[in-house]
Design an enzyme around this catalytic site. Structure first.
Site, short mmCIF file in Angstrom:
data_model
loop_
_atom_site.label_atom_id
_atom_site.label_comp_id
_atom_site.label_asym_id
_atom_site.label_seq_id
_atom_site.Cartn_x
_atom_site.Cartn_y
_atom_site.Cartn_z
N ASP A 37 12.49 -11.28 -9.41
CA ASP A 37 12.80 -10.07 -10.16
C ASP A 37 12.91 -10.43 -11.63
OD1 ASP A 37 13.89 -7.15 -9.04
OD2 ASP A 37 14.51 -7.58 -11.10
N SER A 142 1.74 3.32 -2.45
CA SER A 142 2.49 4.56 -2.36
C SER A 142 1.56 5.67 -1.91
CB SER A 142 3.09 4.92 -3.73
OG SER A 142 3.54 6.25 -3.76
N TYR A 155 0.82 5.91 -12.43
CA TYR A 155 1.34 5.40 -11.16
C TYR A 155 0.34 5.62 -10.02
CZ TYR A 155 4.84 4.80 -7.41
OH TYR A 155 5.54 4.39 -6.30
N LYS A 159 -1.42 2.66 -7.84
CA LYS A 159 -1.21 2.56 -6.41
C LYS A 159 -2.52 2.72 -5.63
CE LYS A 159 3.24 1.79 -6.22
NZ LYS A 159 3.71 0.43 -5.85
#
Length: 247
Positions: A37, A142, A155, A159
């Site tokens: 992370d 997604s 986005y 994806k």
């Protein structure tokens, strides 16, 4: 024997949401865990919450940096002796209509999601081929990459690109016994979803045949399936986890 006994798994974006739930699920299946992370503080909190002792380490990692990603996968081998599972999960959103979206917000979302998954897939595959590991790589896409969402041209494009990456990489790596698959979650109860306005959540809920949102742990169980030998003859596959939304 547990599904991932004596295996090592790396999860990017592993300090929260689906990433943290995946770390927990894979650990419960017997795997040693490396969570990557960018936020060092979140890493420390995640390690404390998981409470897995020496079987889990955190590595600060910017997934858009090739050297960071290489360091992440090498840390798995150095600490635990192998790299068997790679979960490319890191991501965030910068939503706006295309007319109002800043160019830097398009670039940053594509960078973290798509380039990050590409770097993670490449680095993991290099280690797996060198070690002779019949590994599993799971890319967290997604449902936005399937249907496209207004206000998310960045986005949705990222994806969708991850699906093309998954299928192309599966064709390149199949000969080495390395499987590459993807999941496409729908609305899942993460910090991001909980921050949406009630009227937005209500409208989205009305689109879901199962009449509820998903939980991070439910996505994690599908990732576990793809990571394990239970899916040993699956590669290039995309599994939707949406409660029936957009079928």
């Amino acid at each position: 024997m547990r599904l991932l006994e004596n295996k090592t798994s790396v999860i990017t974006g592993g300090a929260g949401g689906i990433g943290l739930a995946s770390a927990r699920a894979l650990a419960q299946a017997g795997s040693s865990i490396v969570i990557g992370d960018k936020d060092h503080g979140r890493l420390d909190l995640a390690l404390e919450e998981l409470d897995l002792g020496d079987s889990c380490i955190g590595v600060q990692c910017d997934v858009t940096s090739s050297s960071d990603v290489t360091h992440l996968v090498n840390a798995a081998v150095s600490k635990f002796g192998s790299l068997d599972v790679m979960v490319n999960n890191a991501g965030f959103t910068r939503d706006a209509t295309m007319r109002k979206m800043r160019e830097e917000d398009f670039d940053s979302v594509l960078g973290v999601h798509l380039k990050g998954a590409w770097l993670g897939t490449r680095a993991a595959a290099d280690v797996m081929r060198t070690e002779g590991t019949a590994g599993s790589i799971v890319n967290v896409s997604s449902i936005s990459g399937k249907v496209g969402m207004a206000g998310q041209t960045n986005y949705s494009a990222a994806k969708a690109g991850m699906i093309g990456l998954t299928k192309a990489a599966a064709k390149e790596l199949g000969f080495a016994g390395i499987r590459v698959n993807a999941v496409q979650p729908g609305i899942v109860r993460t910090e991001l979803v909980e921050s949406l306005k009630p009227e937005v959540l209500s409208a989205k809920l009305a689109e879901i045949p199962m009449k509820r949102f998903g939980e991070p742990a439910e996505v994690a169980q599908v990732i576990l399936f793809l990571a394990s030998g239970m899916s040993s003859y699956m590669t290039g596959s995309v599994l939707e986890i949406t409660g029936g939304r957009h079928i």
